[in-house]
Scaffold this motif. Structure first.
Motif, mmCIF file in Angstrom:
data_model
loop_
_atom_site.group_PDB
_atom_site.id
_atom_site.type_symbol
_atom_site.label_atom_id
_atom_site.label_comp_id
_atom_site.label_asym_id
_atom_site.label_seq_id
_atom_site.Cartn_x
_atom_site.Cartn_y
_atom_site.Cartn_z
ATOM 1 N N VAL A 1 -25.157 136.630 24.191
ATOM 2 C CA VAL A 1 -24.380 137.483 23.308
ATOM 3 C C VAL A 1 -24.790 138.338 21.965
ATOM 4 O O VAL A 1 -24.366 139.362 22.221
ATOM 5 C CB VAL A 1 -23.765 135.688 22.749
ATOM 6 N N PHE A 2 -26.311 137.785 21.793
ATOM 7 C CA PHE A 2 -26.504 138.575 20.892
ATOM 8 C C PHE A 2 -27.083 139.690 22.059
ATOM 9 O O PHE A 2 -27.243 141.558 21.617
ATOM 10 C CB PHE A 2 -28.029 138.314 20.188
ATOM 11 N N GLY A 3 -27.536 139.941 23.409
ATOM 12 C CA GLY A 3 -28.005 141.008 23.763
ATOM 13 C C GLY A 3 -26.567 142.058 24.330
ATOM 14 O O GLY A 3 -26.882 143.496 23.969
ATOM 15 N N ALA A 4 -26.113 141.244 24.401
ATOM 16 C CA ALA A 4 -24.279 141.681 24.538
ATOM 17 C C ALA A 4 -23.725 142.316 23.339
ATOM 18 O O ALA A 4 -23.013 143.614 23.184
ATOM 19 C CB ALA A 4 -22.937 140.960 25.617
ATOM 20 N N LEU A 5 -23.786 142.463 22.291
ATOM 21 C CA LEU A 5 -23.125 142.774 21.187
ATOM 22 C C LEU A 5 -24.423 143.899 20.999
ATOM 23 O O LEU A 5 -24.097 145.309 20.424
ATOM 24 C CB LEU A 5 -23.117 141.501 20.365
ATOM 25 N N ALA A 6 -25.932 144.029 21.317
ATOM 26 C CA ALA A 6 -26.936 144.687 21.062
ATOM 27 C C ALA A 6 -26.068 145.874 21.573
ATOM 28 O O ALA A 6 -26.352 147.214 21.158
ATOM 29 C CB ALA A 6 -28.326 144.378 21.073
ATOM 30 N N ARG A 7 -25.859 145.718 22.863
ATOM 31 C CA ARG A 7 -26.035 146.829 23.983
ATOM 32 C C ARG A 7 -24.395 148.144 24.028
ATOM 33 O O ARG A 7 -24.233 148.558 23.869
ATOM 34 C CB ARG A 7 -25.380 146.546 25.402
ATOM 35 N N ARG A 8 -23.514 146.951 22.464
ATOM 36 C CA ARG A 8 -22.451 148.490 21.997
ATOM 37 C C ARG A 8 -23.235 148.615 21.034
ATOM 38 O O ARG A 8 -21.913 149.359 20.849
ATOM 39 C CB ARG A 8 -21.203 147.307 21.789
ATOM 40 N N GLY A 9 -23.750 148.168 20.545
ATOM 41 C CA GLY A 9 -24.066 149.321 19.429
ATOM 42 C C GLY A 9 -23.634 148.941 17.910
ATOM 43 O O GLY A 9 -23.771 149.800 16.549
ATOM 44 N N CYS A 10 -23.017 148.344 18.130
ATOM 45 C CA CYS A 10 -21.831 148.453 17.103
ATOM 46 C C CYS A 10 -22.550 147.118 15.803
ATOM 47 O O CYS A 10 -24.029 146.339 16.426
ATOM 48 C CB CYS A 10 -20.905 148.127 16.673
ATOM 49 N N ASN B 1 -33.714 147.834 21.895
ATOM 50 C CA ASN B 1 -34.354 147.670 22.905
ATOM 51 C C ASN B 1 -33.348 146.098 22.948
ATOM 52 O O ASN B 1 -34.443 144.371 22.968
ATOM 53 C CB ASN B 1 -35.674 147.199 22.605
ATOM 54 N N PRO B 2 -32.818 145.489 23.795
ATOM 55 C CA PRO B 2 -31.432 144.547 23.736
ATOM 56 C C PRO B 2 -32.854 143.290 24.730
ATOM 57 O O PRO B 2 -32.635 142.359 24.867
ATOM 58 C CB PRO B 2 -30.368 145.105 23.870
ATOM 59 N N ALA B 3 -33.860 143.584 25.576
ATOM 60 C CA ALA B 3 -34.157 142.764 26.039
ATOM 61 C C ALA B 3 -35.296 142.188 24.899
ATOM 62 O O ALA B 3 -35.552 141.408 25.637
ATOM 63 C CB ALA B 3 -35.388 143.753 26.949
ATOM 64 N N LEU B 4 -35.107 142.304 24.049
ATOM 65 C CA LEU B 4 -35.349 141.613 22.448
ATOM 66 C C LEU B 4 -34.522 140.311 22.299
ATOM 67 O O LEU B 4 -35.723 139.284 21.518
ATOM 68 C CB LEU B 4 -36.131 142.216 21.422
ATOM 69 N N ALA B 5 -33.950 140.189 23.232
ATOM 70 C CA ALA B 5 -32.897 138.424 22.731
ATOM 71 C C ALA B 5 -33.375 137.749 23.009
ATOM 72 O O ALA B 5 -33.780 136.925 22.440
ATOM 73 C CB ALA B 5 -31.454 139.041 23.639
ATOM 74 N N ARG C 1 -21.972 136.986 31.470
ATOM 75 C CA ARG C 1 -19.669 137.485 31.996
ATOM 76 C C ARG C 1 -18.423 136.739 30.336
ATOM 77 O O ARG C 1 -18.106 137.912 30.369
ATOM 78 C CB ARG C 1 -18.814 137.373 33.401
ATOM 79 N N ARG C 2 -18.881 135.729 29.811
ATOM 80 C CA ARG C 2 -18.744 134.805 28.903
ATOM 81 C C ARG C 2 -18.590 135.997 27.776
ATOM 82 O O ARG C 2 -18.316 136.153 26.737
ATOM 83 C CB ARG C 2 -18.917 133.957 28.896
ATOM 84 N N ALA C 3 -20.110 136.424 27.727
ATOM 85 C CA ALA C 3 -21.227 137.030 26.599
ATOM 86 C C ALA C 3 -20.687 137.968 26.339
ATOM 87 O O ALA C 3 -19.644 138.528 25.379
ATOM 88 C CB ALA C 3 -22.173 136.994 26.584
ATOM 89 N N GLU C 4 -20.548 139.200 27.811
ATOM 90 C CA GLU C 4 -19.927 140.014 27.780
ATOM 91 C C GLU C 4 -18.048 140.546 27.205
ATOM 92 O O GLU C 4 -17.645 141.062 26.169
ATOM 93 C CB GLU C 4 -19.928 141.073 29.530
ATOM 94 N N GLN C 5 -17.437 139.388 27.848
ATOM 95 C CA GLN C 5 -16.646 139.705 27.619
ATOM 96 C C GLN C 5 -15.629 138.876 25.725
ATOM 97 O O GLN C 5 -14.939 139.542 24.932
ATOM 98 C CB GLN C 5 -15.598 137.999 27.847
ATOM 99 N N LEU C 6 -16.567 138.480 25.306
ATOM 100 C CA LEU C 6 -16.552 137.746 23.773
ATOM 101 C C LEU C 6 -17.177 138.741 22.943
ATOM 102 O O LEU C 6 -16.430 139.167 21.923
ATOM 103 C CB LEU C 6 -17.584 136.339 23.782
#
Length: 397
Positions: free
Chosen positions: A359-368, A264-268, A117-122
């Motif tokens: 954190v890196f999974g959350a950022l990757a899912r946003r595509g930026c 593939n965010p599962a590679l995080a 949850r915190r990673a998504e917010q970050l």
């Protein structure tokens, strides 16, 4: 000790010079090419940098002992005599249980949702800002807002612990200005932790209070409790901050690898392993050699010597890893030593992996993606490796 000239190749290389600390990789390669163990004339210790030999040393605690300390000066080894990192089995195993009860896989599983949850917010906050510091704004976020709460450090000391944790590692080096500064910081950190313990200021219900209660029951001495509490500073957040910032830098410099993760965010989780291999947060520790030790190339390290065991060098050893200086997040992993190995493997590695992946999974899912937005600043530290400042900018689309 036997005449070192007959035991191993010699080198006048200064591994503790600022340029070598900021960019150790060519120096490590040169030493690996010289031999499995190289006598460093400037510090009076053998350097072990090949993967096979580092792996062996980390597992052979009887020969490569931590019980006399992990530093290259007697001051830190005396000061940390009760720290978990400076004990050998069976004492080490007994005390480590108190750490793994809090930081082991079973213990941290319930906090996964909080970390996610915190990673998504970050991730949302960083993208909204557009420009940010990969250390202060990104890497420090979860350790400050989640991990310090879980451990239960008092609110008023949290900024101080972050500020002193990194410099304290300088105290494990050989004689010199960096080491002197680190020893002063280390003393301040131990005094602060002792004050918190003695005045019962740990937050109720946190991991640290559970450890303190074990000491007050008589399970371990007061000094051991303080040493173990110091381990929380390192195992739970200092090395994670370094790895998180290094990961951001690696992805900024390797956009094709970031594209892989976005696809593939599962590679995080694999990416977290590769980050730690490439930018090993703690580069090297000393070990006391208790008996003659023969290395993989036949080089002999005589008993009663000091050896520098380098995780960072082992993780870039071309004998173990194909194209070791390339960042490849879906690399077919051959176990790296970034979290250590054997009895002294990092007690907080499960938590660190969880934070990095989140954190890196959350950022990757946003595509930026993100790019460097200025010149990064490396820390210069006898043991730790990472960034003091990492300016980044978000690139959309």
């Amino acid at each position: 000790m036997a005449d070192t000239a007959t035991c191993a190749p010699r080198s006048a290389l200064d591994l503790y010079a600022p340029d070598a600390l900021s960019n150790p990789w060519p120096h490590y390669r040169a030493l690996r090419d010289q031999g499995a163990a190289v006598w460093l004339e400037r510090v009076g210790a053998f350097f072990i940098g090949r993967y096979e030999d580092v792996h062996r040393a980390l597992n052979d605690w009887q020969t490569f002992s931590s019980a006399r300390g992990i530093g290259l000066n007697p001051v830190i080894n005396a000061a940390w005599s009760e720290a978990l990192i400076c004990t050998d089995p069976p004492l080490h195993a007994e005390r480590r249980r108190l750490i793994t009860q809090a930081l082991g896989p079973a213990a941290i599983k319930p906090v996964a949702e909080t970390i996610d949850r915190r990673a998504e917010q970050l991730a949302d906050a960083l993208i909204a800002r557009g420009r940010f510091d990969g250390v202060a704004d990104m890497a420090c976020d979860l350790p400050i807002h989640v991990v310090m709460e879980l451990i239960g450090w008092p609110l008023d000391v949290r900024p101080s612990l972050l500020a002193i944790a990194e410099n304290a590692w300088n105290g494990a080096g050989p004689a010199g200005p960096l080491t002197t500064s680190g020893l002063e910081t280390m003393a301040a950190m131990m005094d602060l932790i002792a004050e918190i313990y003695d005045n019962n200021r740990l937050v109720p219900g946190g991991y640290a209070e559970q450890l303190a209660q074990a000491a007050r029951r008589g399970d371990i001495p007061r000094e051991a409790a303080i040493g173990l509490l110091a381990g929380y500073v390192v195992a739970a957040f200092e090395t994670t901050i370094a790895a998180m910032a290094s990961g951001a830098w690696l992805f900024a410099c390797n956009p094709a690898e970031w594209d892989k993760l976005c696809a593939n965010p599962a590679l995080a989780a694999q990416a977290a392993n590769e980050i730690v291999r490439m930018e090993t947060p703690l580069q090297k520790f000393a070990r006391y050699v208790t008996a003659d030790a023969t290395m993989s190339d036949g080089t002999m390290i005589p008993a009663d010597s000091w050896a520098i065991v380098s995780y960072g060098s082992a993780n870039r050893d071309e004998r173990q890893f194909a194209d070791p200086d390339a960042f490849v997040i879906d690399r077919r992993e051959r176990q790296n030593l970034g979290f250590g190995h054997g009895p002294h493997n990092c007690a907080g590695q499960g938590l660190a992996r969880m934070e990095l992946s989140a954190v890196f999974g959350a950022l990757a899912r946003r595509g930026c993606r993100f790019e460097l937005d200025g010149e990064p600043e490396r820390i210069v530290n006898n043991i730790a490796y990472g960034f003091a400042r990492l300016p980044l900018r978000v690139v959309r689309g």
